[in-house]
Design a protein around this motif. Sequence first.
Motif, PDB file in Angstrom:
ATOM      1  N   LEU A 114      61.578 -80.602 139.679  1.00 15.90           N
ATOM      2  CA  LEU A 114      62.752 -79.730 139.640  1.00 15.90           C
ATOM      3  C   LEU A 114      62.328 -78.258 139.667  1.00 15.90           C
ATOM      4  O   LEU A 114      62.884 -77.454 140.414  1.00 15.90           O
ATOM      5  N   LEU A 115      61.327 -77.911 138.865  1.00 19.54           N
ATOM      6  CA  LEU A 115      60.858 -76.523 138.843  1.00 19.54           C
ATOM      7  C   LEU A 115      60.206 -76.111 140.166  1.00 19.54           C
ATOM      8  O   LEU A 115      60.336 -74.960 140.585  1.00 19.54           O
ATOM      9  N   LEU A 116      59.522 -77.036 140.830  1.00 19.69           N
ATOM     10  CA  LEU A 116      58.916 -76.706 142.123  1.00 19.69           C
ATOM     11  C   LEU A 116      59.975 -76.308 143.146  1.00 19.69           C
ATOM     12  O   LEU A 116      59.708 -75.531 144.057  1.00 19.69           O
ATOM     13  N   SER A 117      61.185 -76.812 142.964  1.00 12.80           N
ATOM     14  CA  SER A 117      62.273 -76.452 143.883  1.00 12.80           C
ATOM     15  C   SER A 117      62.918 -75.114 143.513  1.00 12.80           C
ATOM     16  O   SER A 117      63.820 -74.655 144.201  1.00 12.80           O
ATOM     17  N   LYS A 118      62.457 -74.507 142.427  1.00 19.21           N
ATOM     18  CA  LYS A 118      62.987 -73.221 141.968  1.00 19.21           C
ATOM     19  C   LYS A 118      61.828 -72.248 141.743  1.00 19.21           C
ATOM     20  O   LYS A 118      61.468 -71.946 140.601  1.00 19.21           O
ATOM     21  N   PRO A 119      61.228 -71.740 142.818  1.00 12.86           N
ATOM     22  CA  PRO A 119      60.017 -70.923 142.681  1.00 12.86           C
ATOM     23  C   PRO A 119      60.204 -69.647 141.860  1.00 12.86           C
ATOM     24  O   PRO A 119      59.271 -69.218 141.187  1.00 12.86           O
ATOM     25  N   ASP A 120      61.384 -69.038 141.880  1.00 16.61           N
ATOM     26  CA  ASP A 120      61.602 -67.821 141.086  1.00 16.61           C
ATOM     27  C   ASP A 120      61.538 -68.122 139.591  1.00 16.61           C
ATOM     28  O   ASP A 120      60.935 -67.367 138.823  1.00 16.61           O
ATOM     29  N   ILE A 121      62.138 -69.233 139.176  1.00 11.35           N
ATOM     30  CA  ILE A 121      62.102 -69.629 137.762  1.00 11.35           C
ATOM     31  C   ILE A 121      60.674 -69.992 137.374  1.00 11.35           C
ATOM     32  O   ILE A 121      60.178 -69.609 136.315  1.00 11.35           O
ATOM     33  N   MET A 122      59.995 -70.728 138.254  1.00  9.95           N
ATOM     34  CA  MET A 122      58.622 -71.132 137.982  1.00  9.95           C
ATOM     35  C   MET A 122      57.714 -69.906 137.843  1.00  9.95           C
ATOM     36  O   MET A 122      56.907 -69.830 136.915  1.00  9.95           O
ATOM     37  N   CYS A 123      57.885 -68.923 138.708  1.00  3.23           N
ATOM     38  CA  CYS A 123      57.087 -67.692 138.634  1.00  3.23           C
ATOM     39  C   CYS A 123      57.369 -66.952 137.331  1.00  3.23           C
ATOM     40  O   CYS A 123      56.448 -66.479 136.659  1.00  3.23           O
ATOM     41  N   SER A 124      58.624 -66.877 136.948  1.00  5.61           N
ATOM     42  CA  SER A 124      59.003 -66.223 135.697  1.00  5.61           C
ATOM     43  C   SER A 124      58.374 -66.925 134.488  1.00  5.61           C
ATOM     44  O   SER A 124      57.875 -66.274 133.574  1.00  5.61           O
ATOM     45  N   MET A 125      58.373 -68.249 134.504  1.00  6.69           N
ATOM     46  CA  MET A 125      57.764 -69.013 133.411  1.00  6.69           C
ATOM     47  C   MET A 125      56.265 -68.754 133.337  1.00  6.69           C
ATOM     48  O   MET A 125      55.708 -68.564 132.259  1.00  6.69           O
ATOM     49  N   ARG A 126      55.603 -68.743 134.490  1.00  6.73           N
ATOM     50  CA  ARG A 126      54.156 -68.526 134.510  1.00  6.73           C
ATOM     51  C   ARG A 126      53.799 -67.134 134.000  1.00  6.73           C
ATOM     52  O   ARG A 126      52.842 -66.957 133.256  1.00  6.73           O
ATOM     53  N   LYS A 127      54.580 -66.134 134.394  1.00 10.12           N
ATOM     54  CA  LYS A 127      54.335 -64.771 133.909  1.00 10.12           C
ATOM     55  C   LYS A 127      54.543 -64.697 132.396  1.00 10.12           C
ATOM     56  O   LYS A 127      53.766 -64.038 131.693  1.00 10.12           O
ATOM     57  N   TYR A 128      55.591 -65.343 131.898  1.00  7.64           N
ATOM     58  CA  TYR A 128      55.850 -65.341 130.459  1.00  7.64           C
ATOM     59  C   TYR A 128      54.683 -65.995 129.709  1.00  7.64           C
ATOM     60  O   TYR A 128      54.216 -65.468 128.697  1.00  7.64           O
ATOM     61  N   CYS A 129      54.194 -67.126 130.223  1.00  8.46           N
ATOM     62  CA  CYS A 129      53.055 -67.817 129.589  1.00  8.46           C
ATOM     63  C   CYS A 129      51.847 -66.893 129.476  1.00  8.46           C
ATOM     64  O   CYS A 129      51.217 -66.799 128.427  1.00  8.46           O
ATOM     65  N   TYR A 130      51.534 -66.232 130.589  1.00 12.00           N
ATOM     66  CA  TYR A 130      50.304 -65.451 130.635  1.00 12.00           C
ATOM     67  C   TYR A 130      50.438 -64.084 129.975  1.00 12.00           C
ATOM     68  O   TYR A 130      49.652 -63.730 129.095  1.00 12.00           O
ATOM     69  N   PHE A 131      51.430 -63.313 130.390  1.00 14.46           N
ATOM     70  CA  PHE A 131      51.527 -61.938 129.898  1.00 14.46           C
ATOM     71  C   PHE A 131      52.213 -61.825 128.541  1.00 14.46           C
ATOM     72  O   PHE A 131      51.776 -61.056 127.690  1.00 14.46           O
ATOM     73  N   ASP A 132      53.287 -62.562 128.325  1.00 15.72           N
ATOM     74  CA  ASP A 132      54.048 -62.405 127.085  1.00 15.72           C
ATOM     75  C   ASP A 132      53.539 -63.270 125.939  1.00 15.72           C
ATOM     76  O   ASP A 132      53.910 -63.040 124.791  1.00 15.72           O
ATOM     77  N   ILE A 133      52.737 -64.251 126.255  1.00 15.15           N
ATOM     78  CA  ILE A 133      52.188 -65.075 125.166  1.00 15.15           C
ATOM     79  C   ILE A 133      50.671 -64.929 125.098  1.00 15.15           C
ATOM     80  O   ILE A 133      50.131 -64.416 124.124  1.00 15.15           O
ATOM     81  N   TYR A 134      49.973 -65.380 126.148  1.00 12.51           N
ATOM     82  CA  TYR A 134      48.512 -65.399 126.077  1.00 12.51           C
ATOM     83  C   TYR A 134      47.910 -64.006 125.885  1.00 12.51           C
ATOM     84  O   TYR A 134      47.132 -63.780 124.955  1.00 12.51           O
ATOM     85  N   LYS A 135      48.242 -63.074 126.766  1.00 10.01           N
ATOM     86  CA  LYS A 135      47.629 -61.738 126.686  1.00 10.01           C
ATOM     87  C   LYS A 135      48.013 -61.005 125.403  1.00 10.01           C
ATOM     88  O   LYS A 135      47.178 -60.298 124.830  1.00 10.01           O
ATOM     89  N   LYS A 136      49.237 -61.158 124.937  1.00 13.41           N
ATOM     90  CA  LYS A 136      49.692 -60.443 123.735  1.00 13.41           C
ATOM     91  C   LYS A 136      49.195 -61.074 122.442  1.00 13.41           C
ATOM     92  O   LYS A 136      48.780 -60.367 121.529  1.00 13.41           O
ATOM     93  N   TYR A 137      49.268 -62.398 122.357  1.00 17.09           N
ATOM     94  CA  TYR A 137      49.114 -63.031 121.050  1.00 17.09           C
ATOM     95  C   TYR A 137      47.994 -64.059 120.918  1.00 17.09           C
ATOM     96  O   TYR A 137      47.738 -64.524 119.816  1.00 17.09           O
ATOM     97  N   ILE A 138      47.324 -64.430 121.997  1.00 20.04           N
ATOM     98  CA  ILE A 138      46.338 -65.500 121.863  1.00 20.04           C
ATOM     99  C   ILE A 138      44.939 -65.093 122.309  1.00 20.04           C
ATOM    100  O   ILE A 138      43.948 -65.576 121.767  1.00 20.04           O
ATOM    101  N   GLU A 139      44.849 -64.190 123.254  1.00 12.53           N
ATOM    102  CA  GLU A 139      43.554 -63.849 123.849  1.00 12.53           C
ATOM    103  C   GLU A 139      42.552 -63.294 122.830  1.00 12.53           C
ATOM    104  O   GLU A 139      41.358 -63.572 122.917  1.00 12.53           O
ATOM    105  N   THR A 140      43.024 -62.527 121.852  1.00 13.26           N
ATOM    106  CA  THR A 140      42.095 -61.905 120.894  1.00 13.26           C
ATOM    107  C   THR A 140      42.506 -62.219 119.458  1.00 13.26           C
ATOM    108  O   THR A 140      43.659 -62.569 119.188  1.00 13.26           O
ATOM    109  N   ASP A 141      41.557 -62.054 118.555  1.00 12.21           N
ATOM    110  CA  ASP A 141      41.856 -62.242 117.137  1.00 12.21           C
ATOM    111  C   ASP A 141      42.926 -61.260 116.661  1.00 12.21           C
ATOM    112  O   ASP A 141      43.809 -61.609 115.888  1.00 12.21           O
ATOM    113  N   VAL A 142      42.852 -60.021 117.138  1.00  8.16           N
ATOM    114  CA  VAL A 142      43.842 -59.007 116.772  1.00  8.16           C
ATOM    115  C   VAL A 142      45.228 -59.437 117.254  1.00  8.16           C
ATOM    116  O   VAL A 142      46.219 -59.288 116.546  1.00  8.16           O
ATOM    117  N   GLY A 143      45.300 -59.992 118.467  1.00  9.76           N
ATOM    118  CA  GLY A 143      46.573 -60.476 119.005  1.00  9.76           C
ATOM    119  C   GLY A 143      47.146 -61.606 118.170  1.00  9.76           C
ATOM    120  O   GLY A 143      48.360 -61.656 117.923  1.00  9.76           O
TER     121      GLY A 143
END
Length: 181
Positions: A114-143
Amino acid sequence: GKARRSYFKHHNTTQKVIVQEANDPKPLRVSAEGKNYTLSYTDMMRSTKFALVPRGDNKFSYRFTEALSAGAILVYHGDNYMLPFRPELISWEKCAILLPEKDAGDVGMEHMQLLLSKPDIMCSMRKYCYFDIYKKYIETDVGIIDGLVKGLDLVAQGNTAKFQGFKCNHTVDLGCNNLRR
């Protein structure tokens, strides 16, 4: 575990669906010159759109963090597990397909299709995973510390959010399959 095994029947390299265990041979990719080469784990993760992150022997798996670092959409089955950080801080449904363990396999694949048929939603989810979660809160101890403190601060300010995940298990149907639409 059971969730992981339920995806093996979906392994299909021509459709770029790779379900692999540690001792399996590494997948191959064809280069621009037409030669086969072994795909490294890092290369495979970089090209991953969805990553199956079943819970480990405990209620968590290091694959969860690896998938976030690759910017993949998590496909997570982990009954009775509370996801990292306060739900007031992170909305995991914006980044992951969260399903009870009893729905591993076919239902998870339906969500991915279902998500593969909605590339804009899928792209938004991937950006949220990486930039809003991983880079902010998981990548470093300080995060990580920052995420914990911010989550607690939101609660102290009176913000509340519902439990994200499933309070059930695969042996008992408690009607917890609220992601099926």
